[in-house]
Design an enzyme around this catalytic site. Sequence first.
Site, short mmCIF file in Angstrom:
data_model
loop_
_atom_site.label_atom_id
_atom_site.label_comp_id
_atom_site.label_asym_id
_atom_site.label_seq_id
_atom_site.Cartn_x
_atom_site.Cartn_y
_atom_site.Cartn_z
N GLU A 1 0.80 -1.23 0.00
CA GLU A 1 0.00 0.00 0.00
C GLU A 1 0.83 1.28 0.00
O GLU A 1 0.49 2.23 0.70
CB GLU A 1 -0.95 0.01 1.21
CG GLU A 1 -1.96 -1.12 1.17
CD GLU A 1 -2.93 -1.10 2.35
OE1 GLU A 1 -4.12 -1.23 2.11
OE2 GLU A 1 -2.48 -0.95 3.52
C1 ACM Z 1 -2.30 -5.29 3.98
O1 ACM Z 1 -3.40 -5.71 4.38
N1 ACM Z 1 -2.15 -4.01 3.72
C2 ACM Z 1 -1.18 -6.18 3.77
#
Ligand code: ACM
Length: 676
Positions: free
Chosen positions: A320
């Site tokens: 992310e």
């Molecule tokens: C995640 O759930 N950002 C690995």
Amino acid sequence: MKYILMLLFGSFISNAQITTEQLNLMPWPQNIKLTAGTFALSKNFKVNITGNPNPRIFIGATNFVRRLDGRTGLFLEQSFLTKVNESPEAELQINCVSNGKIEINEDESYQLTITSNKIIINATNDLGALHGLETLLQLLQNNSTSYYFPVVEINDSPRFTWRGLMIDAARHFQPVDVIKRNLDAMASMKMNVFHWHLADDQGWRIQLKNHPKLTELASDGNFYSQEEMKNIVKYADERGILVVPEIDVPGHASALLTAYPEIGSKVGEGKITYEVQRNSGVFNATLDPTNPKTYEILSSIFDEVCPLFPGSYFHIGGDENNGKEWNANPEIQQFKKDNNLANNHDLQTYFNMKLIPILKKHNKKLMGWEEIMTENMSKDAIIHAWRGTNEGKEAGGALIKAAKSGYNTVLSNGYYIDLMLGLESHYLNDPIPKKIILSPEEKARVLGGEAAMWSELVTPLNIDSRIWPRTAAIAERLWSNAEVNDMNSLRKRLKMISFRLEELGITHIRNKEVILRNISNNQDTRALNDFSNLCEPLKNYKRNGGGKKYRMHSPLTLFADACNADASEAIDFNVAVNAYLADKSKDNKVVVTDFFKKWISMNSDLIALSANAPLVQPLLPLSKSLSDVSEQLLLLMDKKQKVNQALLEDLLEKCNTRSPADVELAVYGSLKNLSQ
Ligand code: ACM
């Protein structure tokens, strides 16, 4: 004489041979051969260990004796086991050929043989022997006066070598005792990897002596000291569990950059600063991959973190990274051009590759979430799949792609227990779905999976009820054969397993009452408890409304925190409705209508309770809707009375709207089926 005969007869009846299906084993072993007969447990029961085991088996065997004694109240003679061949005459003989290593692909098999007067556990090493002891504890039976084991032979070994649980200690800090009791529970389910998420936007949780600023500025005082971490790693080792630390970079870095803003990517006027985040979500704070100082600081952090964790794996997160700070920084954009890095993925790979030698210095392999899998990423990295699906129409996803591309890989999509989905969705999520064809080499790269406990909405009070008992189903998926997939069998066995988890200190059952007592303002909690068994917390992160409703300091002592996935009475009601719809017999009808009568009176009780309990107020609209629908359906099922179908539909929809208590009625589907 008559009395003795009765006793004998009684014990004969109640020791009646059980069937394999009646055993409450989890994870289900590979091979069970049950035959007639029992091994009776007495006060003289002792354990003896032979071979060349790691000393962890002495702790494991001692804990086994204490748990057995706790359950049976026999005052067993044996105190602490400390060396091999202490009690050669013992009824339980454990033989370990060699010293088990806390590593992936270690032999964890065991053979457990119970005869009428002897129990033998044979294992290649102590890791298998520990698993054998857990199986033996699950085999314990009783009649009205005594305890015994069935005569059986079990040959067992795991299907997958990586059977993990991730706990996020960054969003909400989870103290040492929370971690330890969950390690015990993991070991009881034969799980062998604890993935410890130690740093994120909301906090830095690991004490570093070379970098005191990290905990001073970014932990709110909640962090693990180095002694505590070493202690937990040792505790995990004693239970056959590998600890994999995670320091999430280059994104999820608000806490790290609060202490070291000079290695962030943000540009702007004046002094650049970052702060620890108090909400959930994905934030912009990202390390600057073009700044040599970034690697200096990371290298020095890793130099201190790595020696605390003797295992071979280090998780760098890598998920992310939204790229916003990189895109807004002209120097970073120029760096990409100068180095032929086509996009932010390539830039992140550049960053990741710089970490590999830093970790290699400490004999660590790099592991990261699936975003790290790019064309130029080293094949030594382990890919942790988390997005999309692994089963269903789009089966495969990053896990299968990784295995086919030559990476070792671990599955977490489908095992996100913080989504609050039901058992079935996790249990039937196979790491290697039937329709996916992999070569033997590719299959071997699918190491296994990990349940993921993100902690936006969990504190030490409710975390166990989010992890257990659903993680036991995931543990079985990862240990047992793919063909072991019957939901009815799972639910039946899980009732016993869930109860047994309390033996290890897991609070998933008892803390519900603590929460309900608070909600009731120390009044009678019966109606609240009944209602909680019909409601489930909102799923798929809907409870948190885009990460804004609950901040990290918001209360998690509410009704939704007392409710669980797989609401127990809802399951019973759904079964009753299905039976009634299949056969509208008088008996089937009574079972259903009794639920309605109970819910109508439960609603009255909740209203009465609310007079002196403000926290009950948010539940009342949903409880009233359920009560109103119950009244209408009683009329409908009575046939003598007509119901206003439009009114019923309207009331039903009220049962299906977002409750101010952040829960949903798990009986809605069955109510709707009945109304048609
Ligand atoms: C995640 O759930 N950002 C690995």
